[in-house]
Design a protein around this motif. Structure first.
Motif, PDB file in Angstrom:
ATOM      1  N   SER A   1       3.808  -2.723   7.440  1.00  0.00           N
ATOM      2  CA  SER A   1       3.058  -3.143   6.256  1.00  0.00           C
ATOM      3  C   SER A   1       3.547  -4.496   5.765  1.00  0.00           C
ATOM      4  CB  SER A   1       3.203  -2.094   5.149  1.00  0.00           C
ATOM      5  OG  SER A   1       2.560  -2.501   3.964  1.00  0.00           O
ATOM      6  N   LEU A   2       4.848  -4.719   5.833  1.00  0.00           N
ATOM      7  CA  LEU A   2       5.410  -6.001   5.419  1.00  0.00           C
ATOM      8  C   LEU A   2       4.994  -7.118   6.371  1.00  0.00           C
ATOM      9  CD1 LEU A   2       7.277  -7.525   3.474  1.00  0.00           C
ATOM     10  CD2 LEU A   2       9.194  -6.861   4.930  1.00  0.00           C
TER      11      LEU A   2
ATOM     12  N   MET B   1       7.530   2.163   0.494  1.00  0.00           N
ATOM     13  CA  MET B   1       7.008   1.074  -0.325  1.00  0.00           C
ATOM     14  C   MET B   1       6.105   0.183   0.508  1.00  0.00           C
ATOM     15  SD  MET B   1      10.330   0.037  -2.663  1.00  0.00           S
ATOM     16  CE  MET B   1       9.326  -0.901  -3.816  1.00  0.00           C
ATOM     17  N   ALA B   2       4.976  -0.193  -0.058  1.00  0.00           N
ATOM     18  CA  ALA B   2       4.025  -1.053   0.630  1.00  0.00           C
ATOM     19  C   ALA B   2       4.604  -2.453   0.789  1.00  0.00           C
ATOM     20  CB  ALA B   2       2.714  -1.106  -0.148  1.00  0.00           C
ATOM     21  N   GLY B   3       4.201  -3.124   1.872  1.00  0.00           N
ATOM     22  CA  GLY B   3       4.688  -4.472   2.107  1.00  0.00           C
ATOM     23  C   GLY B   3       4.352  -5.420   0.970  1.00  0.00           C
ATOM     24  N   ALA B   4       3.152  -5.306   0.411  1.00  0.00           N
ATOM     25  CA  ALA B   4       2.758  -6.170  -0.702  1.00  0.00           C
ATOM     26  C   ALA B   4       3.642  -5.944  -1.920  1.00  0.00           C
ATOM     27  CB  ALA B   4       1.293  -5.921  -1.057  1.00  0.00           C
TER      28      ALA B   4
ATOM     29  N   ASP C   1      -3.173   5.011  -0.777  1.00  0.00           N
ATOM     30  CA  ASP C   1      -2.736   3.659  -0.442  1.00  0.00           C
ATOM     31  C   ASP C   1      -2.726   3.527   1.083  1.00  0.00           C
ATOM     32  OD1 ASP C   1      -1.031   1.400   0.122  1.00  0.00           O
ATOM     33  OD2 ASP C   1      -0.269   1.546  -1.920  1.00  0.00           O
ATOM     34  N   PRO C   2      -3.080   2.348   1.631  1.00  0.00           N
ATOM     35  CA  PRO C   2      -3.065   2.184   3.093  1.00  0.00           C
ATOM     36  C   PRO C   2      -1.738   2.567   3.742  1.00  0.00           C
ATOM     37  CG  PRO C   2      -4.204   0.342   2.092  1.00  0.00           C
ATOM     38  CD  PRO C   2      -3.656   1.161   0.970  1.00  0.00           C
ATOM     39  N   ILE C   3      -0.614   2.309   3.063  1.00  0.00           N
ATOM     40  CA  ILE C   3       0.664   2.660   3.690  1.00  0.00           C
ATOM     41  C   ILE C   3       0.844   4.170   3.757  1.00  0.00           C
ATOM     42  CG2 ILE C   3       2.089   2.634   1.596  1.00  0.00           C
ATOM     43  CD1 ILE C   3       4.272   1.311   3.339  1.00  0.00           C
ATOM     44  N   LEU C   4       0.265   4.906   2.809  1.00  0.00           N
ATOM     45  CA  LEU C   4       0.310   6.363   2.877  1.00  0.00           C
ATOM     46  C   LEU C   4      -0.528   6.870   4.040  1.00  0.00           C
ATOM     47  CD1 LEU C   4      -0.035   7.318  -0.909  1.00  0.00           C
ATOM     48  CD2 LEU C   4       2.050   7.028   0.429  1.00  0.00           C
TER      49      LEU C   4
END
Length: 714
Positions: A124-125, A207-210, A575-578
């Motif tokens: 994601s990062l 935690m999401a990259g953003a 959330d996309p990361i989920l």
């Protein structure tokens, strides 16, 4: 922002308003009880009742005032203008992002899940295009040899799959001194100078990259910010227990956090994970004080995070709660016993704050955070004492005078007012949270307004019956801590694992059950008029065994989701990361390693027999080069017993010392492959045969990984 002159008057105004509001509510709730108790004159028993009530009302009022202020702020267009993530925040923008380390201290965790989370965060990062400013560190204190080997293999597989060599590092600490805080401090001493910030994670953090990028930008914009704490949202709840508390947190946590930020601003607290820290002041000012060892609540402070925030503030740096920053997640314990296990350590650690709260130079908001942490657990024995005292009050009072007073109109009115007042303090925040969600459009994330309403009612009922059970456990923990019982740092239960049976909950819940029965008998004997008011408490305690069992059910959890009960945004609008992390949750295939599907101890077989794992281990964990003759002899003797008599012949300590010796591990690998079967224990012979059967060729050569990358852990 707190250090900017244009906001000082606003800060003083906010704190004056907030604490005056609290004081008024406390007086408003205390005076009627004082009038009630003084109706026929003061006695010692009535004075004790008033004192206990006053102490218990303080945290109740604090929660109510925080919720109502947060509700008002969330109704305000644009939200709170004085928040760290506000677009108009003072800024000193730098080009690019400052170098940042993302660190995850682990201790005997579920290895596949830990590294799947890391993979999701890393990818994601990278998708943000800012991945070059970040390095990831897995900092292991695991004392289970099999977990240790599994971590190394999982790190290598993660780097191979993502191209993360040189960006993702693994380190196994030789001496796990001072648990997590010591692990973080060790990282800072070794590599802190290479980074400006560190983002601290727990083993269940995601935690999401953003979000990671935005945290760094916030720190770059605010040079006086020492710590910025996100609001971790709960996700991935499967059991009914998880889903109930996950729903409650998503419904109300934002409102409470907004209320907290209203008065604390740059004097927030730190929860130990999902937060970014400015490394240099952290290293200079946030070392944990050593407590006396020969007294209760001594030794190393377990709840180090709140103390670190207080020390950061004392040094003049700000600590902020970025409560509206999305993309920060964690998991909740799968059942009540797992939550209680975690609370035991938190209870001991929070009570240790009594040593720190009077430290010279601390800011008053920091002292309030420390006192809140203490009262979070000390309130349980106070509630127990208050309930027992209320039941015994008719015994110590004049029965005739009491009966005459109870029937008077004034006493009846005051009693009803007090009951409604306390209930309002407890339940109005839940109502406001539901109203805010419905009014703001957030209800869609909870399955719609009707599903939200039913879920809020059900969550309230479950919380009512669980609360007295937690009260009994917390009371036990407080008493044990004050009597000098020590609490050791252990790994948390983060997944349901094997489905627990009803029998698994009998022994842990015996004391709450017996307390409930005894309390019911006491009230029925001495003050039966209290029974209607005490029904939720009595039901929760008496039926704590089946209650804990039902809440631990993932089948009931799945059923609640099908019926739209306890739905929450990570499920309905993930959330996309989920989504990415959940997509990686595939049923694991049987691992083709020594012995087939390996039991826990067989990681040792793998590192000795498998040439790739052996080479990986000896490269990543080279151990000491200069060893005394005595140490060499000790390790060699233990290694000989390991080969000749199996794993049962060596202690865990001996096994760890063997694993730390790279040369010895290489020799063991050669011995197993070349020695005659007569000198090896049968377990090694069968493990070697299983490996040969599952590997038609043996790869021998250089592994495609760097042993000395940037900031390479040693």
């Amino acid at each position: 922002m707190e250090n900017y002159p244009q906001h000082r008057e606003e800060i003083i105004h906010r704190r004056s308003v907030f604490f005056t509001y609290n004081a008024a509510l406390i007086v408003f709730g205390t005076v009627p009880l004082a009038e009630l108790l003084a109706f026929q004159g003061w006695t010692l028993a009535r004075g004790v009742s008033l004192g206990l009530y006053f102490l218990l009302l303080i945290p109740v009022v604090y929660g109510f005032s925080t919720a109502t202020v947060g509700f008002w702020l969330m109704l305000r267009r644009g939200g709170d203008p004085l928040r760290i993530s506000h677009p108009s925040a003072p800024s000193e923008v730098q080009e690019g992002l400052s170098p940042t380390a993302v660190i995850m201290p682990i201790f005997n965790e579920d290895v596949p899940q830990v590294f799947l989370r890391l993979k999701a965060m890393y990818q994601s990062l990278q998708a943000t295009g800012q991945g070059g400013a970040f390095h990831f560190f897995v900092l292991s204190d695991s004392n289970d040899p099999s977990a240790w080997i599994a971590e190394e293999k999982a790190w290598f597989d993660l780097c191979s799959a993502t191209g993360g060599f040189g960006s993702i590092f693994y380190r196994k600490r030789r001496v796990p001194l001072h648990n997590k805080s010591g692990n973080v401090a060790d990282f800072c001493r070794r590599w802190g100078a290479d980074y400006k910030y560190m983002i601290v994670l727990d083993a269940d953090s995601l935690m999401a990259g953003a979000t990671l990028v935005e945290l760094v930008r916030i720190m770059d914009r605010n040079p006086r910010a020492g710590i910025v704490q996100t609001l971790p949202q709960m996700a991935f709840g499967r059991t009914l227990f998880q889903r109930v508390y996950q729903f409650g947190a998503h419904l109300a946590a934002g409102m409470f956090s907004a209320g907290m930020n209203y008065w604390q601003l740059g004097s927030a607290t730190y929860w130990g994970h999902n937060a970014i820290i400015r490394i240099r002041p952290f290293m200079q000012h946030c070392a944990m004080p050593e407590l006396p060892e020969n007294c209760p609540l001594g030794r190393r402070i377990l709840s180090h995070d709140t103390v670190e925030a207080a020390l950061m503030r004392r040094a003049g740096y700000e600590v902020w709660l970025a409560y509206d920053l999305p993309g920060s997640y964690e998991e909740y314990p799968p059942h009540l016993m797992a939550a209680v296990q975690r609370d035991r350590r938190w209870c001991f650690g929070n009570l240790q704050h009594a040593w720190v709260v009077s430290t010279k130079g601390l800011r008053n908001p920091s002292r309030i955070h420390l006192l809140n942490g203490i009262m979070a657990y000390l309130s349980s024995p106070l509630w127990m004492l208050f309930l027992v005292w209320s039941a015994f009050l008719p015994v110590v009072e004049n029965q005739a005078e009491l009966a005459q007073a109870i029937g008077t109109p004034l006493v009846i009115r005051l009693t009803r007012f007090l009951a409604l007042y306390v209930l309002g303090m407890l339940f109005i925040p839940k109502l406001l949270a539901a109203v805010q969600a419905g009014w703001s459009g957030r209800a869609a994330g909870f399955g719609g307004r009707l599903a939200l309403a039913f879920s809020a009612i059900a969550e309230t009922l479950v919380s009512m019956v669980v609360a007295p059970v937690l009260m009994v456990f917390h009371t036990r923990f407080v008493i044990a801590a004050l009597m000098g019982t020590t609490v050791r740092w252990g790994s948390q239960v983060r997944s349901i694992g094997d489905h627990p049976t009803l029998k698994d909950f009998v022994r842990p819940n015996l004391i709450p059950t017996l307390v409930g029965v005894a309390f019911a008998v006491l009230i029925g004997w001495r003050n039966p008029g209290l029974i209607p008011w005490m029904t939720p408490i009595l039901l929760g305690l008496i039926f704590s065994i089946p209650l804990s069992y039902w809440l631990a059910s993932d089948r009931l959890g799945a059923a609640s989701r099908r019926t739209k009960l306890f739905l929450n945004p990570p499920e309905t609008m993930p959330d996309p990361i989920l989504v990415e992390y959940q997509a990686s949750q595939r049923p694991e295939k049987a691992q083709k390693t020594p012995g087939g599907v390996l039991p826990a101890a067989n990681g040792v077989f793998a590192v000795v027999i498998d040439p790739l794992i052996n080479r990986l281990h000896t490269s990543v964990s080279p151990g000491s080069v200069n060893q005394s003759l005595r140490t060499q002899a000790f390790r060699q003797a233990a290694a000989e017993r390991l080969l000749a008599h199996g794993l049962e012949a060596v202690t865990p300590f001996e096994l760890r010392t063997i694993l730390w010796d790279a040369q010895l591990m290489q020799k063991l690998h050669l011995r197993v492959w070349s020695d005659s079967s007569t000198s090896l224990h049968p377990s090694w012979i069968s493990a070697l045969a299983a490996y040969r059967a599952s590997h038609t060729t043996v790869v021998d050569g250089n592994l495609p990984f760097q042993t000395e990358p940037v900031a390479a852990p040693k």
